[in-house]
Design a protein around this motif. Structure first.
Motif, short mmCIF file in Angstrom:
data_model
loop_
_atom_site.label_atom_id
_atom_site.label_comp_id
_atom_site.label_asym_id
_atom_site.label_seq_id
_atom_site.Cartn_x
_atom_site.Cartn_y
_atom_site.Cartn_z
N LEU A 249 0.94 -1.37 -0.15
CA LEU A 249 0.06 -0.01 0.16
C LEU A 249 0.71 1.46 0.00
O LEU A 249 1.85 1.16 0.52
CB LEU A 249 -0.66 -0.08 1.36
N THR A 250 0.34 2.33 -0.69
CA THR A 250 1.00 3.54 -0.61
C THR A 250 0.29 4.67 -0.21
O THR A 250 -0.96 4.47 -0.23
CB THR A 250 1.60 4.01 -2.08
N SER A 251 0.74 5.80 0.00
CA SER A 251 -0.22 6.99 0.44
C SER A 251 -1.28 7.34 -0.57
O SER A 251 -2.32 8.06 -0.24
CB SER A 251 0.63 8.09 1.01
N ARG A 252 -0.91 6.88 -1.76
CA ARG A 252 -1.88 7.67 -2.93
C ARG A 252 -3.13 7.08 -2.56
O ARG A 252 -4.28 7.70 -3.31
CB ARG A 252 -1.32 7.08 -4.23
N ARG A 253 -3.38 5.54 -2.15
CA ARG A 253 -4.45 5.01 -2.12
C ARG A 253 -5.67 6.05 -1.16
O ARG A 253 -6.72 6.05 -1.22
CB ARG A 253 -4.41 3.65 -1.26
N TYR A 254 -4.98 6.60 0.15
CA TYR A 254 -5.62 7.56 0.76
C TYR A 254 -6.31 8.70 0.16
O TYR A 254 -7.37 8.95 0.21
CB TYR A 254 -4.73 7.73 1.89
N ASP A 255 -5.26 9.29 -0.64
CA ASP A 255 -5.78 10.36 -1.38
C ASP A 255 -7.01 10.09 -2.54
O ASP A 255 -7.87 10.87 -2.50
CB ASP A 255 -4.74 10.95 -2.32
N GLN A 256 -6.82 8.83 -2.83
CA GLN A 256 -7.88 8.47 -4.03
C GLN A 256 -9.16 8.06 -3.25
O GLN A 256 -10.36 8.49 -3.53
CB GLN A 256 -7.31 7.14 -4.85
N MET A 257 -9.10 7.38 -2.11
CA MET A 257 -10.11 7.17 -1.10
C MET A 257 -10.99 8.36 -0.93
O MET A 257 -12.08 8.52 -0.94
CB MET A 257 -9.82 6.30 -0.28
N TRP A 258 -10.30 9.28 -0.36
CA TRP A 258 -10.97 10.23 0.22
C TRP A 258 -11.44 11.33 -1.00
O TRP A 258 -12.54 11.97 -0.65
CB TRP A 258 -10.17 11.25 1.19
N LYS A 259 -10.74 11.40 -2.13
CA LYS A 259 -11.55 12.12 -3.13
C LYS A 259 -12.71 11.38 -3.59
O LYS A 259 -13.57 12.40 -3.94
CB LYS A 259 -10.33 11.89 -4.32
N ARG A 260 -12.82 10.36 -3.69
CA ARG A 260 -13.97 9.40 -3.92
C ARG A 260 -14.87 9.62 -3.06
O ARG A 260 -16.37 9.88 -3.68
CB ARG A 260 -13.53 8.08 -4.34
N ILE A 261 -14.86 9.48 -1.70
CA ILE A 261 -15.78 9.84 -0.72
C ILE A 261 -16.20 11.15 -0.87
O ILE A 261 -17.48 11.35 -0.67
CB ILE A 261 -15.05 9.47 0.74
N GLY A 262 -15.21 12.22 -1.13
CA GLY A 262 -15.83 13.64 -1.21
C GLY A 262 -16.73 13.85 -2.57
O GLY A 262 -17.63 14.69 -2.46
N GLN A 263 -16.68 13.06 -3.49
CA GLN A 263 -17.43 13.38 -4.76
C GLN A 263 -19.10 13.08 -4.58
O GLN A 263 -19.83 13.31 -4.97
CB GLN A 263 -16.89 12.40 -5.80
N ARG A 264 -18.81 11.94 -3.36
CA ARG A 264 -20.42 11.36 -3.05
C ARG A 264 -21.07 11.90 -1.97
O ARG A 264 -22.06 11.97 -1.69
CB ARG A 264 -20.18 9.91 -3.00
N LEU A 265 -19.97 12.55 -1.04
CA LEU A 265 -20.52 13.32 0.20
C LEU A 265 -19.70 14.68 0.06
O LEU A 265 -18.73 14.88 0.42
CB LEU A 265 -19.94 12.58 1.37
#
Length: 345
Positions: A249-265
């Motif tokens: 795992l790399t830190s980019r997964r966190y960035d992608q995850m929160w970006k996706r959550i922010g698009q829906r919330l």
């Protein structure tokens, strides 16, 4: 010419006070090392610094070389440091959670102080002559982070588990950070050997070179072990958290995850909610329902800054496990009763 014995005696007394002998005066003078330039000295500073310091300060050390590379160490003035601070603050990337470059301005002062502290230790500049220590850091503004409500946390978890290309990994990450209140770096540094399934513990390595065992539920421990085995972690030193292709795992997964959550919330994106908000949420709950001392231990705080009483406000692993059991509603093998912790109904 007659030599006055009294002057000879006075000269010997003065030499004794200076710690110098007649033989020292007769010896050939030692060669004074040339004053290195900022660019010449930086590799020595980097070699002596910890990996975390190099990551934090590396960008700013490079800016120092760019600005003063061919300057001897003792020619850099406080005005030069302050000018670089303002330049770094002005050119800092503008983010949603930015503070007008204040963080960059603070970091460049810290980087310069670390650099010139090493120069003092090596004898190139005098104690108290560091130009970086003559410039004040920008006052740190209060954080805008807050504890999430139970509804907000539930909504975030729902989105993570129902969207994206690896919902198992994202759900596991959110649960790990909620249970442990660890930082991203702590999760990314986890290895297979850092998981104790029987005792329900993970060994966290976080900033400041801290190392501690943190309680997790037995259910999460089992899920982490299953995740690691299914994705190729076999040796003790293998990274615990992994992508579906088996890579770490790399830190980019966190960035992608929160970006996706922010698009829906939309409120997640508007308030720039991140993994660190989960840390705030858990630690706030522990402090409100248990004590400040247990919250400090839960967070892994080892500093003694603040009132002198913080030296005595400590909690052990059992107290942290007890708080975790109350938070999750799941028993933990290291948890004790509230009465044993000193709480009375």
């Amino acid at each position: 010419m007659t030599v006055d014995p009294r002057r000879v005696a006075a000269a010997h007394a003065l030499l004794a006070q200076l710690g110098v002998s007649v033989e020292d005066l007769q010896a050939a003078p030692a060669e004074v090392p040339a004053m290195p330039t900022v660019a010449q000295y930086l590799p020595r500073v980097q070699a002596a610094a910890s990996p975390s310091s190099c990551r934090t300060y590396g960008t700013y050390w490079a800016r120092m070389v760019q600005a003063w590379g061919d300057w001897p160490l003792d020619t850099v003035a406080a005005t030069d440091v302050e000018a670089l601070q303002r330049d770094c603050a002005a050119s800092a990337l503008r983010r949603a959670n930015g503070r007008g470059g204040r963080h960059a301005g603070e970091n460049v002062i810290s980087a310069a102080r670390a650099f010139f502290t090493r120069a003092i230790a090596d004898g190139f500049i005098a104690v108290g002559a560091s130009p970086a220590h003559q410039v004040s850091k920008p006052r740190r503004l209060p954080s805008h982070r807050r504890a999430l409500t139970a509804r907000e946390l539930a909504d975030i978890n729902t989105v993570a588990r129902t969207s994206g290309n690896d919902v198992v990994l994202d759900a596991l990450l959110l649960r790990l950070h909620t249970e442990t209140a660890c930082r991203r770096g702590g999760a990314l540094a986890l290895r297979l050997i850092d998981l104790d399934v029987r005792q329900g513990l993970v060994r966290l390595r976080e900033k400041g070179e801290t190392l501690r065992w943190q309680p997790i539920t037995l259910d999460l421990a089992a899920r982490l072990l299953e995740h690691a085995a299914a994705r190729g972690a076999a040796l003790p030193g293998d990274q615990l958290l992994r992508f579906r292709n088996g890579s770490g795992l790399t830190s980019r997964r966190y960035d992608q995850m929160w970006k996706r959550i922010g698009q829906r919330l939309p409120w997640v994106a508007a308030q720039n909610v991140s993994t660190h908000w989960l840390r705030h949420t858990t630690l706030t709950w522990v402090e409100r329902n248990f004590s400040y001392g247990i919250a400090r231990a839960y967070a892994g705080h080892t500093d003694n800054t603040g009132p002198a009483t913080t030296t005595y406000i400590k909690a052990d692993l059992q107290a942290v496990a007890t708080a975790l059991a109350a938070l999750t509603g799941q028993p933990h093998p290291l948890a004790t009763t509230l009465e044993e912790l000193g709480f009375r109904g």
